[in-house]
Design a protein around this motif. Structure first.
Motif, short mmCIF file in Angstrom:
data_model
loop_
_atom_site.label_atom_id
_atom_site.label_comp_id
_atom_site.label_asym_id
_atom_site.label_seq_id
_atom_site.Cartn_x
_atom_site.Cartn_y
_atom_site.Cartn_z
N ARG A 88 -1.40 6.68 -4.71
CA ARG A 88 -2.48 7.57 -4.27
C ARG A 88 -2.02 9.02 -4.29
O ARG A 88 -2.03 9.72 -3.28
CB ARG A 88 -2.93 7.16 -2.87
CG ARG A 88 -3.62 5.81 -2.81
CD ARG A 88 -5.00 5.85 -3.40
NE ARG A 88 -5.90 6.60 -2.52
CZ ARG A 88 -7.06 7.12 -2.89
NH1 ARG A 88 -7.45 7.03 -4.15
NH2 ARG A 88 -7.82 7.76 -2.03
N SER A 92 -4.61 11.01 -9.05
CA SER A 92 -5.48 9.84 -8.92
C SER A 92 -6.76 10.19 -8.18
O SER A 92 -7.86 9.73 -8.55
CB SER A 92 -4.74 8.72 -8.19
OG SER A 92 -3.64 8.26 -8.93
N ARG A 93 -6.63 11.02 -7.17
CA ARG A 93 -7.81 11.43 -6.40
C ARG A 93 -8.71 12.37 -7.22
O ARG A 93 -9.93 12.32 -7.11
CB ARG A 93 -7.37 12.10 -5.10
CG ARG A 93 -6.64 11.13 -4.17
CD ARG A 93 -5.95 11.87 -3.03
NE ARG A 93 -5.09 10.98 -2.28
CZ ARG A 93 -5.43 10.40 -1.12
NH1 ARG A 93 -6.61 10.62 -0.60
NH2 ARG A 93 -4.57 9.62 -0.50
N GLU A 96 -10.66 10.16 -9.52
CA GLU A 96 -11.71 9.49 -8.77
C GLU A 96 -12.89 10.43 -8.53
O GLU A 96 -14.05 10.02 -8.60
CB GLU A 96 -11.16 9.00 -7.43
CG GLU A 96 -10.20 7.82 -7.56
CD GLU A 96 -9.56 7.46 -6.23
OE1 GLU A 96 -9.97 8.06 -5.21
OE2 GLU A 96 -8.67 6.61 -6.22
#
Length: 329
Positions: A88, A92-93, A96
């Motif tokens: 995380r 990755s965020r 997303e």
């Protein structure tokens, strides 16, 4: 190198490799420094930036570029190829966010997020680390107090603690005098050398008795704010951590609230807590591991563009036995 590797770990779950190799990987630090210089100059006349980048393809080659872009593009591709392997981290965020808000976050914005993260979280933190190391090392009284505080923290650990265990976040926060040094460094040498501008909204605004019409760019320079003698004392031009410990808690809160190191309000730096974490852990651990002596304080120079960057911080390092601080009486 430390600041770059930390922001790489946080953003991509992968360090750049500066510390392992001792090298400027792909000249990333070099290009980042050039871009900051470019921003500090051309940023004062934004139309010139548009002209260099878009209007004139010949002049475009003169604009500093960064190898960070190549690195970040590679990391994005790897994250997208094997999403199940990703931790995380921030990338990755960001990915997303692109999936959840495709009308807002497109590929270009994703690239901007990652590149800005690296550029914004490296040089600025490195400047603060240099400020702390130089000003602590060149002031024996300050250095002695910092080392004594590190020794106190070490002695307070459980007896079975491995002496090689790094200083923790909680231990760093407990060092009252060092935290005063940290605040003083942020006050004395804020990384940003220019104003952080805002645009006056419709209807205009009156500031200090002067009316400014809508559309006016207005801002404060942190170096000026932080040398306000009414707020920080008559010796505001000096590096003196004790100023944070001698005043009442109310005055200390006011002094800290008006620090402009990370900007302020809704546009305050989103990486503030990461930078504070790095400074709280790294510097005490650095002085715990090494006896540090500046080669020649006269070599220390500050060059200002967008950032106020130092050079000439050459030091002698003598390895210190971490257990020795526990044994000291």
């Amino acid at each position: 190198m430390y600041a770059f590797d930390v922001i790489g770990e946080i953003t991509f779950s992968k360090r750049f490799g500066f510390l392992e190799t001792g090298q400027d990987i792909n000249d990333m630090m070099h290009h980042t420094a050039n871009f900051m210089t470019y921003t500090g100059t051309i940023g004062q006349v934004p139309n010139l930036d548009w002209y260099f980048r878009i209007k004139n393809p010949i002049l475009h080659v003169l604009r500093p570029t960064s190898n960070i872009l190549s690195f970040t593009l590679k990391q994005i591709q790897e994250h997208e190829k094997s999403p199940e392997k990703n931790s995380r981290d921030l990338l990755s965020r960001f990915i997303e966010a692109r999936q959840k808000y495709p009308d807002i976050v497109d590929d270009d914005l994703l690239h901007d997020y990652t590149n800005t993260n690296v550029a914004g979280g490296s040089d600025t933190t490195a400047i603060m680390l240099r400020t702390l190391v130089f000003n602590i090392t060149t002031r024996k009284q300050v250095l002695d107090k910092v080392v004594a505080e590190i020794s106190t923290v070490m002695k307070a650990r459980p007896k079975d603690t491995d002496p090689d265990t790094p200083i923790t976040w909680a231990e760093g926060l407990s060092m009252t005098y060092y935290q005063a040094c940290l605040k003083e460094a942020m006050r004395y040498h804020p990384p940003t050398a220019q104003i952080l501008p805002r645009v006056v909204p419709q209807g205009g605004v009156e500031l200090c008795g002067v009316y400014l019409p809508a559309g006016t760019n207005v801002g404060c320079n942190a170096w000026t704010v932080h040398r306000d003698k009414q707020l920080y004392g008559e010796d505001a031009d000096e590096f003196r951590p004790e100023r944070w410990l001698e005043v009442s808690s109310e005055q200390a809160k006011k002094m800290e609230a008006l620090l402009f190191t990370f900007g302020a309000g809704k546009r305050a730096c989103v990486g503030k807590n990461i930078a504070l974490l790095e400074m709280t852990k790294f510097v005490p651990e650095f002085f715990r591991r090494f006896e540090v002596r500046v080669v020649d304080a006269g070599r220390y120079r500050i060059t200002s563009s967008w950032l106020a960057v130092q050079s000439g911080l050459d030091v002698y390092l003598t390895l210190r036995d971490p257990a020795a601080l526990v044994a000291e009486v």
